[in-house]
Scaffold this motif. Sequence first.
Motif, short mmCIF file in Angstrom:
data_model
loop_
_atom_site.label_atom_id
_atom_site.label_comp_id
_atom_site.label_asym_id
_atom_site.label_seq_id
_atom_site.Cartn_x
_atom_site.Cartn_y
_atom_site.Cartn_z
N SER A 174 0.84 -1.20 0.00
CA SER A 174 0.00 0.00 0.00
C SER A 174 0.87 1.25 0.00
N SER A 175 2.09 1.12 0.49
CA SER A 175 3.02 2.25 0.46
C SER A 175 4.40 1.73 0.08
N PRO A 176 4.64 1.57 -1.22
CA PRO A 176 5.90 0.98 -1.67
C PRO A 176 7.12 1.71 -1.13
N GLU A 177 8.08 0.93 -0.74
CA GLU A 177 9.36 1.46 -0.27
C GLU A 177 9.95 2.34 -1.38
N PRO A 178 10.35 3.58 -1.01
CA PRO A 178 10.90 4.45 -2.06
C PRO A 178 12.19 3.91 -2.66
N ILE A 179 12.34 4.18 -3.94
CA ILE A 179 13.59 3.79 -4.61
C ILE A 179 14.62 4.88 -4.36
N PRO A 180 15.77 4.51 -3.85
CA PRO A 180 16.79 5.53 -3.57
C PRO A 180 17.34 6.14 -4.86
N ALA A 181 17.95 7.29 -4.73
CA ALA A 181 18.60 7.90 -5.90
C ALA A 181 19.76 7.02 -6.32
N PRO A 182 19.99 6.92 -7.62
CA PRO A 182 21.09 6.07 -8.07
C PRO A 182 22.44 6.62 -7.64
N ASP A 183 23.30 5.72 -7.33
CA ASP A 183 24.69 6.08 -7.04
C ASP A 183 25.38 6.23 -8.39
N PRO A 184 25.84 7.45 -8.72
CA PRO A 184 26.40 7.68 -10.07
C PRO A 184 27.56 6.73 -10.38
N LYS A 185 28.32 6.43 -9.34
CA LYS A 185 29.46 5.54 -9.56
C LYS A 185 28.99 4.16 -9.99
N ALA A 186 27.98 3.67 -9.31
CA ALA A 186 27.45 2.34 -9.62
C ALA A 186 26.84 2.30 -11.00
N ALA A 187 26.17 3.40 -11.37
CA ALA A 187 25.54 3.45 -12.67
C ALA A 187 26.59 3.37 -13.77
N ALA A 188 27.68 4.09 -13.57
CA ALA A 188 28.75 4.07 -14.55
C ALA A 188 29.35 2.69 -14.66
N ALA A 189 29.57 2.08 -13.52
CA ALA A 189 30.18 0.75 -13.51
C ALA A 189 29.27 -0.26 -14.19
N ALA A 190 27.98 -0.07 -13.98
CA ALA A 190 27.03 -1.02 -14.55
C ALA A 190 27.02 -0.97 -16.06
N LYS A 191 27.40 0.19 -16.59
CA LYS A 191 27.39 0.32 -18.04
C LYS A 191 28.57 -0.37 -18.69
N ALA A 192 29.67 -0.35 -18.03
CA ALA A 192 30.91 -0.87 -18.62
C ALA A 192 30.75 -2.26 -19.23
N PRO A 193 30.47 -3.25 -18.43
CA PRO A 193 30.35 -4.58 -19.03
C PRO A 193 28.90 -4.83 -19.41
N ALA A 194 28.61 -4.73 -20.65
CA ALA A 194 27.24 -4.96 -21.08
C ALA A 194 26.79 -6.30 -20.57
N GLY A 195 25.67 -6.29 -19.93
CA GLY A 195 25.13 -7.58 -19.48
C GLY A 195 25.52 -7.93 -18.07
N ALA A 196 26.44 -7.19 -17.50
CA ALA A 196 26.80 -7.53 -16.12
C ALA A 196 25.60 -7.35 -15.22
N ALA A 197 24.83 -6.32 -15.54
CA ALA A 197 23.65 -6.07 -14.72
C ALA A 197 22.64 -7.19 -14.88
N ALA A 198 22.68 -7.80 -16.05
CA ALA A 198 21.72 -8.87 -16.30
C ALA A 198 22.01 -10.06 -15.40
N GLY A 199 23.27 -10.23 -15.08
CA GLY A 199 23.64 -11.25 -14.13
C GLY A 199 23.21 -12.65 -14.49
N THR A 200 23.13 -12.92 -15.75
CA THR A 200 22.75 -14.27 -16.12
C THR A 200 23.90 -15.21 -15.81
#
Length: 260
Positions: A174-200
């Motif tokens: 009924s009151s979803p936990e707010p999503i925190p602001a993205p950590d810019p460092k993490a966002a950058a890192a996540a972009k580097a290896p395509a698919g790393a975020a996918a974690g397959t």
Amino acid sequence: MKDELFGNKVFGAILGALLLLFALRQVSEMVFATHPPKVAGDKIAIQEAAGDAGVVADTPPDWGTVLPTADVGAGATVANKCKACHNLDNGGPNQTGPNLWGVIGRKPGTHPGFAYSSGMTDFGNKIGKWSFAEVYKFLAGPQADVSGTKMTFVGLKQRQDRINLIAWLRQQSSSPEPIPAPDPKAAAAAKAPAGAAAGTAPAPQPGSGVPDAAAGAKAPTAAAKGAPATSQTASPEAPTTGAAAAPNRTDSTSPGGAPK
Ligand code: HEC
């Protein structure tokens, strides 16, 4: 003469049957041979993730980065696994497990009317609330995360499954936990290896014929906590013997930069 011919035919038939048997055996051996790698492939990732002295670490992602892009629909599908024991509707009943409406953000072990294990109640007193990260860690291997829990669910190995599920679970409130602001460092890192975020997880390694014994030796609970980045890099480089590949790998400093 006729008899002789007949004899030849019989002999031929027997020979043929033997050949066929032999061929079948070969084929079945081949079929069996393809199975172990499948298991071993998973275990390899695990073994690696387990790292030192079996301490499993599966660093939760940066929620501000992964939640907005998570596949909520896929998360709903993953949640079907939970529905064997949990009702997720607002005001729904407790079943084998407690009702999970609004579970993210609430204190563990506190849903009214459910007889929790003392392990879960203690856990609740320790961590205070089910944050994204706590749910993430719990779902990787419930029994490993909360000792004494009576949630007999093996866990979700795949990092992305857990992320998607959490994105969906967050909305079952009924009151979803707010999503925190993205950590810019993490966002950058996540972009580097395509698919790393996918974690397959790594696809089963063809030819990584790790002996059963080795695979069996790994603790199953550790299975749940495969660090995504290493899992990723694991597959392409794994030579024929998967286990031997481990030392060569770039571990914690992998391209994924294991988002904080
Ligand atoms: C085999 C039955 C079973 C399955 C499947 C199962 N659970 Fe549970 N779950 C339980 C039980 C039982 C508990 C209570 C644990 C305790 O008291 O130690 C529980 C507790 C929980 C809790 C803590 C709830 C609270 O109020 O503190 C969460 C969160 C949870 N489960 C999430 C999930 C999710 C998400 C899934 C699907 C991925 C899932 N469970 C699958 C049986 C199950």
